[in-house]
Design a protein around this motif. Structure first.
Motif, PDB file in Angstrom:
ATOM      1  N   GLY A   1      22.404  10.449 -22.922  1.00  9.13           N
ATOM      2  CA  GLY A   1      22.716  11.858 -23.145  1.00  9.13           C
ATOM      3  C   GLY A   1      22.454  12.696 -21.907  1.00  9.13           C
ATOM      4  O   GLY A   1      23.266  13.551 -21.528  1.00  9.13           O
ATOM      5  N   LEU A   2      21.321  12.452 -21.247  1.00  5.20           N
ATOM      6  CA  LEU A   2      21.009  13.171 -20.011  1.00  5.20           C
ATOM      7  C   LEU A   2      22.060  12.900 -18.932  1.00  5.20           C
ATOM      8  O   LEU A   2      22.474  13.812 -18.214  1.00  5.20           O
ATOM      9  N   MET A   3      22.484  11.645 -18.819  1.00  3.95           N
ATOM     10  CA  MET A   3      23.481  11.303 -17.813  1.00  3.95           C
ATOM     11  C   MET A   3      24.791  12.026 -18.083  1.00  3.95           C
ATOM     12  O   MET A   3      25.410  12.597 -17.164  1.00  3.95           O
ATOM     13  N   GLY A   4      25.224  12.047 -19.343  1.00  3.90           N
ATOM     14  CA  GLY A   4      26.455  12.746 -19.680  1.00  3.90           C
ATOM     15  C   GLY A   4      26.377  14.229 -19.378  1.00  3.90           C
ATOM     16  O   GLY A   4      27.322  14.828 -18.849  1.00  3.90           O
ATOM     17  N   LEU A   5      25.234  14.840 -19.689  1.00  4.12           N
ATOM     18  CA  LEU A   5      25.047  16.267 -19.408  1.00  4.12           C
ATOM     19  C   LEU A   5      25.054  16.541 -17.904  1.00  4.12           C
ATOM     20  O   LEU A   5      25.657  17.525 -17.445  1.00  4.12           O
ATOM     21  N   LEU A   6      24.383  15.692 -17.142  1.00  4.68           N
ATOM     22  CA  LEU A   6      24.365  15.846 -15.685  1.00  4.68           C
ATOM     23  C   LEU A   6      25.779  15.799 -15.103  1.00  4.68           C
ATOM     24  O   LEU A   6      26.139  16.596 -14.230  1.00  4.68           O
ATOM     25  N   ILE A   7      26.592  14.864 -15.601  1.00  9.04           N
ATOM     26  CA  ILE A   7      27.955  14.711 -15.085  1.00  9.04           C
ATOM     27  C   ILE A   7      28.797  15.935 -15.408  1.00  9.04           C
ATOM     28  O   ILE A   7      29.475  16.498 -14.537  1.00  9.04           O
ATOM     29  N   ALA A   8      28.768  16.368 -16.672  1.00 10.87           N
ATOM     30  CA  ALA A   8      29.593  17.509 -17.094  1.00 10.87           C
ATOM     31  C   ALA A   8      29.194  18.789 -16.371  1.00 10.87           C
ATOM     32  O   ALA A   8      30.057  19.551 -15.896  1.00 10.87           O
ATOM     33  N   ILE A   9      27.888  19.049 -16.272  1.00  7.74           N
ATOM     34  CA  ILE A   9      27.420  20.271 -15.620  1.00  7.74           C
ATOM     35  C   ILE A   9      27.732  20.258 -14.131  1.00  7.74           C
ATOM     36  O   ILE A   9      28.063  21.299 -13.540  1.00  7.74           O
ATOM     37  N   GLN A  10      27.671  19.086 -13.483  1.00  4.26           N
ATOM     38  CA  GLN A  10      28.027  19.008 -12.071  1.00  4.26           C
ATOM     39  C   GLN A  10      29.490  19.382 -11.869  1.00  4.26           C
ATOM     40  O   GLN A  10      29.847  20.061 -10.900  1.00  4.26           O
ATOM     41  N   GLY A  11      30.352  18.953 -12.780  1.00  6.04           N
ATOM     42  CA  GLY A  11      31.762  19.334 -12.702  1.00  6.04           C
ATOM     43  C   GLY A  11      31.955  20.836 -12.840  1.00  6.04           C
ATOM     44  O   GLY A  11      32.747  21.451 -12.110  1.00  6.04           O
ATOM     45  N   ILE A  12      31.222  21.452 -13.770  1.00  8.40           N
ATOM     46  CA  ILE A  12      31.312  22.903 -13.954  1.00  8.40           C
ATOM     47  C   ILE A  12      30.807  23.629 -12.711  1.00  8.40           C
ATOM     48  O   ILE A  12      31.397  24.611 -12.262  1.00  8.40           O
ATOM     49  N   ARG A  13      29.722  23.131 -12.128  1.00  8.79           N
ATOM     50  CA  ARG A  13      29.202  23.729 -10.893  1.00  8.79           C
ATOM     51  C   ARG A  13      30.237  23.656  -9.769  1.00  8.79           C
ATOM     52  O   ARG A  13      30.495  24.634  -9.072  1.00  8.79           O
ATOM     53  N   ASP A  14      30.819  22.469  -9.599  1.00 10.96           N
ATOM     54  CA  ASP A  14      31.762  22.263  -8.497  1.00 10.96           C
ATOM     55  C   ASP A  14      33.056  23.051  -8.688  1.00 10.96           C
ATOM     56  O   ASP A  14      33.764  23.323  -7.718  1.00 10.96           O
ATOM     57  N   SER A  15      33.356  23.419  -9.923  1.00  8.18           N
ATOM     58  CA  SER A  15      34.588  24.167 -10.185  1.00  8.18           C
ATOM     59  C   SER A  15      34.487  25.625  -9.746  1.00  8.18           C
ATOM     60  O   SER A  15      35.494  26.294  -9.538  1.00  8.18           O
ATOM     61  N   GLY A  16      33.258  26.142  -9.639  1.00  7.95           N
ATOM     62  CA  GLY A  16      33.061  27.549  -9.297  1.00  7.95           C
ATOM     63  C   GLY A  16      32.903  28.451 -10.506  1.00  7.95           C
ATOM     64  O   GLY A  16      32.686  29.656 -10.365  1.00  7.95           O
ATOM     65  N   LEU A  17      32.987  27.895 -11.712  1.00  7.48           N
ATOM     66  CA  LEU A  17      32.861  28.712 -12.920  1.00  7.48           C
ATOM     67  C   LEU A  17      31.488  29.358 -13.039  1.00  7.48           C
ATOM     68  O   LEU A  17      31.361  30.485 -13.510  1.00  7.48           O
TER      69      LEU A  17
END
Length: 380
Positions: A56-72
């Motif tokens: 679960g932690l790994m999945g959250l880390l991946i998704a949040i990193q994508g949101i960070r990199d998007s600029g949102l």
């Protein structure tokens, strides 16, 4: 002779990295020492490792990193700052949002959302980031206390007791109310009175990638849902494959050492909690006495974190709410009291973060613990 300097530089770099990962080294050493001194079957280590939680932690880390990199996140930071007029009001807004999110999305998910937003706000304004992250760590402990699904210890106790959802919420309401009132009051007193000062040249509301932001957000929602239905490993694998195909650069920026640190913590503390020496000591205590149970839950949380403490004491008391109150209060104090504290500090990566957390959270526990106990006895 000419090769000595690069070798020395490389050694120095590795030493610095190891010093930064002292928590990983500490619990890895504990895990290895206990494995040598008290060998256990492989099934035990698999149980202690808590693979669904790590997935679960790994999945959250991946998704949040994508949101960070998007600029949102940066875009949202500008929107949030525009609606606040002072650092205190902004702080109360962030603390309240953290507490509310932790009730419905669990404590770690809310931190994965709020801490990056806080860092982005700090990058464009005079918000004291480290103070704010420490306050959010306190707020997530307070908010998640109210809900049966707010944190792992509540979920475990709720399921174990077969208590109705609303009954659990009403029983935990006085404790959560005292906690949040203290956090809100401390937020108001600790943050400066200053108005928000923006740094115009650092403001960039432009979203780097709408597509990355959109499907990373969908991935986050999907991951939370899969965690709710106990399918975290499936969600983590799907996100890993998805990002490997579409956003490999985001995967490279994930804090993989955080996962290793939590694996070492789970193994070390899980083994420690099941040592015969520890269990024999607990057998001498009378957990039918409210103060004994309350103090034991808090102290155990300080030593082995509140989730292992819950597992350790679960079968020793028939009162699930009393234990829930104790281990949730035990989330304050030392950083290991709640793994959410460690997540907040790791996401923020601020200098002297651990020292600041302890300077605040330990006195907070000393004030909160007697107040909660008195209110609990008065209303009980």
């Amino acid at each position: 002779m000419g090769d000595a300097k690069p070798s020395s530089g490389a050694s120095s770099s590795w030493i610095q990295k190891l010093q930064a990962e002292w928590l990983l080294l500490l619990f890895a050493t504990l895990t290895i020492a206990l494995a040598l001194l008290d060998p256990q079957p492989l099934a035990k280590y698999q149980y202690w490792l808590q693979l669904p939680t790590l997935a679960g932690l790994m999945g959250l880390l991946i998704a949040i990193q994508g949101i960070r990199d998007s600029g949102l996140v940066q875009h949202a930071a500008v929107a949030v700052v525009a609606r606040a007029h002072s650092l205190r009001s902004l702080g109360l807004l962030l603390v309240s949002a953290t507490a509310l999110l932790s009730m419905v999305l669990t404590n770690d998910v809310s931190l994965f959302l709020i801490v990056p937003l806080t860092l982005a706000i700090g990058g464009i304004s005079n918000l004291p980031v480290l103070r704010m992250v420490v306050l959010e760590a306190l707020a997530v402990n307070a908010g998640s206390t109210l809900s049966p699904i707010g944190n792992p210890q509540n979920l475990l106790l709720w399921q174990h007791s077969s208590m109705p959802f609303l009954h659990f919420v009403l029983a935990m309401l006085p404790t959560a109310a005292v906690m949040f009132a203290l956090v809100a009051t401390f937020t108001w007193l600790w943050l400066p009175r200053d108005r928000i000062e923006l740094t115009p040249d650092k403001i960039d509301g432009h979203v780097t990638s709408n597509r990355l932001g959109a499907w990373s957000t969908v991935a986050l929602v999907g991951m939370v849902l899969l965690m709710e239905y106990h399918q975290a490993p499936l969600g983590a694998v799907l996100l890993l494959v998805l990002f490997a195909l579409l956003a490999r650069s985001s995967l490279a920026r994930i804090d993989w050492l955080l996962l290793l640190t939590f694996a070492a913590i789970f193994l070390g503390l899980g083994h420690f909690a099941e040592l015969s020496l520890v269990r024999d000591a607990l057998d001498r205590l009378d957990f039918s006495r409210p103060l004994t149970l309350y103090a034991s839950g808090i102290l155990a949380s300080q030593l082995i974190s509140n989730v292992p403490a819950t597992v350790l004491l679960l079968d020793r008391t028939p009162d699930a709410i009393a234990l829930a109150v104790a281990v949730n209060v035990g989330g304050f104090g030392v950083a290991i009291g709640s793994l959410a504290n460690l997540i907040a500090l790791r996401l923020a990566k601020q200098p002297h973060g651990l020292r600041m957390l302890h300077l605040v959270s330990i006195p907070f526990l000393l004030v909160c613990a007697p107040l909660v106990y008195l209110v609990w006895l008065w209303l009980g």
